[in-house]
Design a protein around this motif. Structure first.
Motif, PDB file in Angstrom:
ATOM      1  N   ASP A 174       0.853  -1.184   0.000  1.00  0.00           N
ATOM      2  CA  ASP A 174       0.000   0.000   0.000  1.00  0.00           C
ATOM      3  C   ASP A 174       0.892   1.239   0.000  1.00  0.00           C
ATOM      4  O   ASP A 174       1.040   1.939   1.007  1.00  0.00           O
ATOM      5  CB  ASP A 174      -0.932  -0.017   1.216  1.00  0.00           C
ATOM      6  N   SER A 317      -3.737  -1.928  -2.235  1.00  0.00           N
ATOM      7  CA  SER A 317      -4.104  -2.191  -0.844  1.00  0.00           C
ATOM      8  C   SER A 317      -4.513  -3.650  -0.713  1.00  0.00           C
ATOM      9  O   SER A 317      -4.892  -4.295  -1.687  1.00  0.00           O
ATOM     10  CB  SER A 317      -5.250  -1.281  -0.403  1.00  0.00           C
ATOM     11  N   GLN A 360     -19.649  -2.273  10.079  1.00  0.00           N
ATOM     12  CA  GLN A 360     -19.612  -1.026   9.330  1.00  0.00           C
ATOM     13  C   GLN A 360     -19.988   0.177  10.191  1.00  0.00           C
ATOM     14  O   GLN A 360     -19.865   1.311   9.745  1.00  0.00           O
ATOM     15  CB  GLN A 360     -20.533  -1.119   8.114  1.00  0.00           C
ATOM     16  N   LYS A 373     -11.002   5.077   8.429  1.00  0.00           N
ATOM     17  CA  LYS A 373     -10.978   4.376   7.156  1.00  0.00           C
ATOM     18  C   LYS A 373     -11.713   3.061   7.302  1.00  0.00           C
ATOM     19  O   LYS A 373     -11.633   2.393   8.331  1.00  0.00           O
ATOM     20  CB  LYS A 373      -9.527   4.116   6.713  1.00  0.00           C
ATOM     21  N   VAL A 375     -12.652  -0.409   4.837  1.00  0.00           N
ATOM     22  CA  VAL A 375     -12.461  -1.071   3.547  1.00  0.00           C
ATOM     23  C   VAL A 375     -12.996  -2.491   3.629  1.00  0.00           C
ATOM     24  O   VAL A 375     -12.799  -3.186   4.628  1.00  0.00           O
ATOM     25  CB  VAL A 375     -10.965  -1.099   3.154  1.00  0.00           C
ATOM     26  N   GLU A 376     -13.666  -2.921   2.571  1.00  0.00           N
ATOM     27  CA  GLU A 376     -14.159  -4.297   2.474  1.00  0.00           C
ATOM     28  C   GLU A 376     -13.352  -5.069   1.443  1.00  0.00           C
ATOM     29  O   GLU A 376     -12.909  -4.515   0.437  1.00  0.00           O
ATOM     30  CB  GLU A 376     -15.636  -4.308   2.083  1.00  0.00           C
ATOM     31  N   PHE A 377     -13.154  -6.370   1.708  1.00  0.00           N
ATOM     32  CA  PHE A 377     -12.430  -7.254   0.806  1.00  0.00           C
ATOM     33  C   PHE A 377     -13.258  -8.517   0.587  1.00  0.00           C
ATOM     34  O   PHE A 377     -14.041  -8.925   1.451  1.00  0.00           O
ATOM     35  CB  PHE A 377     -11.072  -7.647   1.391  1.00  0.00           C
ATOM     36  N   THR A 402      -9.575  -5.905  11.930  1.00  0.00           N
ATOM     37  CA  THR A 402      -9.849  -6.694  10.732  1.00  0.00           C
ATOM     38  C   THR A 402     -10.667  -7.912  11.128  1.00  0.00           C
ATOM     39  O   THR A 402     -10.284  -8.652  12.043  1.00  0.00           O
ATOM     40  CB  THR A 402      -8.553  -7.151  10.048  1.00  0.00           C
TER      41      THR A 402
END
Length: 485
Positions: A174, A317, A360, A373, A375-377, A402
């Motif tokens: 990243d 990322s 969320q 921040k 972020v979804e994966f 995470t």
């Protein structure tokens, strides 16, 4: 290799497009111009436009070679002439010029014509790399200087090694987030050996070096070292250690390590009261030579190169993901963390949509913390969400959370073991009180990282700010919610 004659291309527009005409155009250098003046050329206009025209730079090659690695802002004063003798100024242009030793190597792809390719050389990376290696003409010297400058970021209190996980070098690097940290001091401040190896190799490779990130191990005690961001020497127990390594990444290859300094006085053992700590730059690993990297770093255990682990991370990322394939290391981790005693995954009715709607809303989960921040994966093994939280009041405290929800192809205990193994050192302990998840581990003694499994969910919570935070309470709160589902 530079060609004998360097050239540029420029296009021009004429105010009078009434007919085809030819004039002479040149550019005079202004100030310290590394590319020299632009040689005069006849330029023909058709319908008021010239199209791309090639111009020679007669003195550029010799100046670039003499200058070495640099970043320079240059100015050209453009002139035109109808007869080639009497010149009129018509435009001044400014340009930033980067000079490097050779064509950049991976992850950089300077010859790509794909407009979506993000691995073309970034000017922001060149700004730092050229500054860190300014004036050097040798690739090894450039890599050495970059290694020292990365280590110096710890002395500036920007980053610090703590036992745990990579913040920027995961399945990808990243680089965007790391540049944000360099420029604005915003972002995760805790790094590990993977981060250091990836930063050094990526910034050196944009200058024409060809370094890899590669591991050594597995499971050894070090001689006294000074870790990045620390002032006191310490002895570490590493399960593995990653460095920036030359091509073969074996015992005959040299390496560059910005993560730590080693004692190179020939007597590196702890019983020797005096140490001469140096940056390990362009040191051959070697299992036999005195004052090799291994002899300076290694005390007892097993410390051998693992060329099978070598890589040059692409940019982007990503998450910490399962990646340990060395069977001997996995067997050790199972014994060390008593894998056979971990309970099997119980039947669970947890729904990803329900859990992730909670995840969320981290901004409401913990009093006094705000989401910076989110972020979804998604891949075939799991769905995951990662949040970076900061304390509401002015503070250097950051927490990264995470959560992985595993799909049937992935076993929760196996993922938990893989994540434990991603930590560089071996300071995790089984967490008994408070009871969190079906199985949980905490990084001792600071309790700044908790890793646990609840049903089909694996959660990693860690403190990533310069001001470290005990995260057991947050881990317990997330686990309570998962359990209640």
């Amino acid at each position: 290799m530079l060609p004998d004659m360097l050239t540029i291309k420029a296009s021009f527009v004429c105010d009078d497009p009434s007919d085809t005409t030819t004039i002479h155009i040149q550019a005079l250098e202004s100030g310290n111009n590394i590319l020299s003046a632009v040689k005069a050329m006849p330029v023909t206009f058709t319908n008021g436009r010239s199209g791309p025209v090639t111009f020679d730079l007669p003195n550029a090659r010799s100046r670039i070679i003499a200058a070495g690695i640099r970043v320079r802002d240059i100015t050209w004063d453009w002139q035109f002439s109808k007869d080639g003798e009497h010149w009129t100024n018509f435009q001044t242009t400014e340009h930033r010029i980067y000079t490097v030793r050779e064509m950049p190597n991976l992850p950089w792809k300077p010859e790509s014509n794909n407009v979506t390719e993000i691995n073309v050389p970034w000017t922001e990376v060149l700004d730092y790399a050229c500054k860190w290696a300014e004036g050097l003409n040798d690739k090894d010297q450039a890599a050495e200087s970059i290694t020292r400058n990365v280590f110096h970021l710890g002395q500036e209190n920007l980053i610090r090694w703590e036992d745990g996980y990579a913040s920027y070098a995961r399945d990808q690097f990243d680089c965007t987030a790391f540049l944000k940290l360099l420029k604005r001091r915003i972002g995760k401040r805790i790094i590990n050996c993977d981060d250091c190896a990836t930063i050094v190799s990526t910034f050196a490779n944009v200058l024409g070096c060809n370094l890899f990130q590669s591991d050594m191990g597995f499971v050894f005690f070090t001689n006294p070292v000074v870790l990045i961001g620390h002032t006191e020497e310490s002895i570490q127990r590493f399960s593995r250690h990653a460095v920036a390594w030359k091509l073969n990444c074996d015992e005959h290859a040299a390496l560059f390590d910005a993560c730590l300094q080693v004692d190179a006085d020939g007597m590196p053992k702890a019983k020797d009261p005096k140490h001469e700590f140096i940056h390990p730059t362009n040191l051959v690993f070697s299992t036999a030579r005195q004052n090799s990297y291994r002899s300076c770093l290694f005390d007892v255990g097993t410390c051998n190169p693992d060329p099978n682990s070598k890589q040059q991370r692409s940019l982007g990322s990503g998450l910490l993901t399962p990646g340990i394939t060395n069977v001997a290391l996995l067997d050790f981790l199972k014994r060390h963390y008593q894998f056979d005693t971990w309970p099997a995954k119980p039947e669970s009715s947890n729904k990803a949509s329900t859990a992730f709607s909670f995840l969320q809303s981290f901004r409401d989960a913990f009093d006094g913390w705000q989401t910076r921040k989110l972020v979804e994966f998604e891949d075939k093994r799991f769905s995951a969400i990662e949040a970076l939280l900061k304390r509401s009041e002015p503070s250097q405290s950051l927490i990264e959370i995470t959560v992985y929800e595993l799909k049937p192809v992935e076993t929760p205990n196996e993922l938990l073991l893989q994540l434990l193994g991603q930590s560089e050192a071996l300071h995790f302990e089984r967490l008994a009180e408070p009871a969190i998840g079906e199985v949980a581990f905490v990084l001792a003694p600071q309790h700044n990282t908790v890793l646990f499994r609840r049903g089909s969910f694996v959660t990693l919570i860690r403190s990533v700010g310069i001001q470290q935070t005990n995260v057991v309470a947050q881990a317990s709160q997330i686990d309570s919610w998962l359990r209640d589902q």
